[in-house]
Design an enzyme around this catalytic site. Structure first.
Site, PDB file in Angstrom:
ATOM      1  N   LYS A 185     -11.811   0.387  -2.148  1.00  0.00           N
ATOM      2  CA  LYS A 185     -10.785   0.982  -3.009  1.00  0.00           C
ATOM      3  C   LYS A 185     -11.276   0.978  -4.459  1.00  0.00           C
ATOM      4  O   LYS A 185     -12.121   1.784  -4.805  1.00  0.00           O
ATOM      5  CB  LYS A 185      -9.466   0.276  -2.757  1.00  0.00           C
ATOM      6  CG  LYS A 185      -8.987   0.671  -1.352  1.00  0.00           C
ATOM      7  CD  LYS A 185      -7.758   0.018  -0.838  1.00  0.00           C
ATOM      8  CE  LYS A 185      -7.422   0.661   0.516  1.00  0.00           C
ATOM      9  NZ  LYS A 185      -6.861  -0.278   1.462  1.00  0.00           N
TER      10      LYS A 185
ATOM     11  N   HIS B 271      -5.370  -3.616  -2.802  1.00  0.00           N
ATOM     12  CA  HIS B 271      -5.042  -2.702  -3.908  1.00  0.00           C
ATOM     13  C   HIS B 271      -5.009  -3.411  -5.259  1.00  0.00           C
ATOM     14  O   HIS B 271      -4.754  -2.775  -6.278  1.00  0.00           O
ATOM     15  CB  HIS B 271      -3.692  -2.020  -3.651  1.00  0.00           C
ATOM     16  CG  HIS B 271      -3.694  -1.187  -2.401  1.00  0.00           C
ATOM     17  ND1 HIS B 271      -4.222   0.073  -2.353  1.00  0.00           N
ATOM     18  CD2 HIS B 271      -3.267  -1.470  -1.148  1.00  0.00           C
ATOM     19  CE1 HIS B 271      -4.114   0.550  -1.123  1.00  0.00           C
ATOM     20  NE2 HIS B 271      -3.535  -0.372  -0.373  1.00  0.00           N
TER      21      HIS B 271
ATOM     22  N   SER C 278       0.788  -1.227   0.000  1.00  0.00           N
ATOM     23  CA  SER C 278       0.000   0.000   0.000  1.00  0.00           C
ATOM     24  C   SER C 278       0.820   1.277   0.000  1.00  0.00           C
ATOM     25  O   SER C 278       0.363   2.299  -0.483  1.00  0.00           O
ATOM     26  CB  SER C 278      -0.981   0.006   1.180  1.00  0.00           C
ATOM     27  OG  SER C 278      -0.382  -0.484   2.339  1.00  0.00           O
TER      28      SER C 278
HETATM   29  C1  LIG Z   1      -6.956  -0.320   2.948  1.00  0.00           C
HETATM   30  C2  LIG Z   1      -6.333  -1.612   3.309  1.00  0.00           C
HETATM   31  C3  LIG Z   1      -6.936  -2.476   4.220  1.00  0.00           C
HETATM   32  C4  LIG Z   1      -8.129  -2.075   5.026  1.00  0.00           C
HETATM   33  O1  LIG Z   1      -9.286  -2.116   4.279  1.00  0.00           O
HETATM   34  P1  LIG Z   1     -10.528  -1.257   4.777  1.00  0.00           P
HETATM   35  O2  LIG Z   1     -11.686  -1.837   4.056  1.00  0.00           O
HETATM   36  O3  LIG Z   1     -10.236   0.149   4.423  1.00  0.00           O
HETATM   37  O4  LIG Z   1     -10.620  -1.462   6.264  1.00  0.00           O
HETATM   38  C5  LIG Z   1      -6.361  -3.713   4.424  1.00  0.00           C
HETATM   39  N1  LIG Z   1      -5.235  -4.073   3.785  1.00  0.00           N
HETATM   40  C6  LIG Z   1      -4.614  -3.253   2.920  1.00  0.00           C
HETATM   41  C7  LIG Z   1      -3.369  -3.705   2.241  1.00  0.00           C
HETATM   42  C8  LIG Z   1      -5.139  -1.994   2.670  1.00  0.00           C
HETATM   43  O5  LIG Z   1      -4.505  -1.168   1.846  1.00  0.00           O
END
Ligand SMILES: *Cc1c(COP(=O)(O)O)cnc(C)c1O
Length: 390
Positions: free
Chosen positions: A238, A206, A178
């Site tokens: 996302k 992602h 991320s």
């Molecule tokens: C954003 C993210 C999460 C968390 O997901 P949410 O639905 O926002 O709680 C988990 N793992 C990674 C790698 C992320 O980038």
């Protein structure tokens, strides 16, 4: 130290070290152009990689007409609806797994899956740069947690070979990292796990919607079978532009989550309207034209940034960080871009290691070529007056 002193000291340290975090307030829908704290900004910090966050409102409104607001309970009591079930089926089908189970957030999916799978006496191996929720899940599981050097499968293998724990071994990785944007070598990890009898879990927060035909994610991208990547986590906040998350796996894997994932069991189910309202975006996400456009924007940015000598990282994903170093300098660069109406967040410790503060630029299929060029021109301007250290 009193509680008052503890809070005060911690807050003061954050300020003194240029690590103070602040929330900006949006008054427009999410998108490449937003109104934030009353000003217009060209947005390069969102995880809305396909521009879907500003779509699906009509689907949601229609679903809300049918389901109204609340789910009323957890899934195992009386909160599980046709709407949740239909979304689970659609997610399993798209990602190529027998079944999927919805969680309220990716944070909760990771916490729930890891703490359900691993227990005291087990070993959990994680990449150093894994998302906080994966590390927290391992701590909660009470298994032994060891972190291997980032993307270093030789180090992973040596830890697998040297394992003296009596229990089972779980290997956990982000797919696209991320804060760095690079992609883990999942096929090699799958081989190592098979060889050493370890279970592989990948967090495709992602990658879902970004990788693979139809946006099917990392498993499809690498052409692995569900058996080679048995625990797959995707998030809906996302690329899908929604909210929530899921774990996909075999029939037994998902049965196991229903029985043992505490962050699934002991929490209210997502609003059913939200689950149904996201089906439209799930259709839109499968349009490969979006991923083609996204790749074009990524290549445009990288080619021009490289020509300017900007400190690009090794990433072909929509996450295109510029490595800066000091938190103060990253903040100054972010502020200079802000002056030009461009929003790029400075990512600082503890989210990234000490002295690895960076500008985290994220690109979207919704960005136009002109918007990318505006970012490049602004970066060129500020880079001249503020060369980064090295
Ligand atoms: C954003 C993210 C999460 C968390 O997901 P949410 O639905 O926002 O709680 C988990 N793992 C990674 C790698 C992320 O980038």
């Amino acid at each position: 130290m009193s509680w008052e002193q503890r809070l005060h000291t911690a807050l003061q340290q954050r300020r003194d070290q240029d690590l103070w975090r602040q929330r900006a307030q949006l008054s427009s829908v999410q998108g490449t152009e937003v109104t934030c704290n009353g000003e217009h900004r060209l947005n390069f910090c969102s995880n809305d990689y396909l521009g879907l966050a500003a779509q699906g409102g009509d689907d949601l409104a229609a679903a809300a007409q049918r389901w109204q607001l609340g789910s009323g309970s957890s899934h195992l009591v009386c909160g599980h609806s046709n709407a949740h079930h239909a979304l689970e089926d659609a997610l399993a089908k798209l990602t190529g797994y027998p079944r999927a189970i919805l969680f309220s957030t990716g944070y909760m999916a990771n916490l729930g899956a890891i703490s359900a799978l691993a227990r005291r006496g087990d070993l959990v191996l994680q990449d150093k740069l894994n998302h906080a929720s994966l590390l927290d899940g391992a701590v909660l599981s009470r298994a032994q947690l060891k972190r291997y050097r980032h993307a270093d499968n030789a180090h992973l293998e040596s830890l697998l070979k040297g394992n003296t724990n009596a229990g089972e071994t779980l290997v956990v990785t982000d797919t696209i990292f991320s804060m760095d944007g690079d992609l883990a070598d999942i096929p090699t990890m799958a081989e190592l796990c098979q060889k050493h009898g370890a279970l592989l879990m990948a967090d495709d927060a992602h990658g879902f919607g970004v990788l693979g035909t139809g946006g099917a994610g990392a498993r499809a991208h690498f052409d692995l079978t569900p058996e080679q990547l048995p625990v797959y986590v995707g998030t809906l906040g996302k690329a899908l532009g929604g909210y929530g998350a899921f774990v996909a796996g075999s029939e037994e894997m998902i049965d196991y989550m229903v029985q043992f994932a505490r962050s699934y069991i002991y929490t209210t189910a997502l609003p059913p309207a939200l689950a149904e309202g996201m089906l439209g975006n799930l259709e839109r996400l499968q349009n490969d034209q979006l991923r083609e456009t996204l790749q074009q924007r990524i290549q445009q940015f990288r080619t021009k940034a490289l020509a300017l000598g900007l400190p690009l990282m090794d990433s072909n994903s929509p996450i295109q960080p510029l490595m800066i170093g000091s938190a103060a300098k990253a903040m100054a660069l972010s502020a200079a871009l802000h002056k030009q109406g461009i929003w790029v967040s400075a990512i600082r410790p503890p989210t990234v290691p000490q002295n690895e503060a960076r500008l985290r630029i994220t690109l979207s299929a919704a960005h136009s070529e002109e918007q990318i060029d505006r970012l490049i021109h602004a970066l060129a301007d500020i880079w001249e007056v503020m060369p980064h250290e090295q």
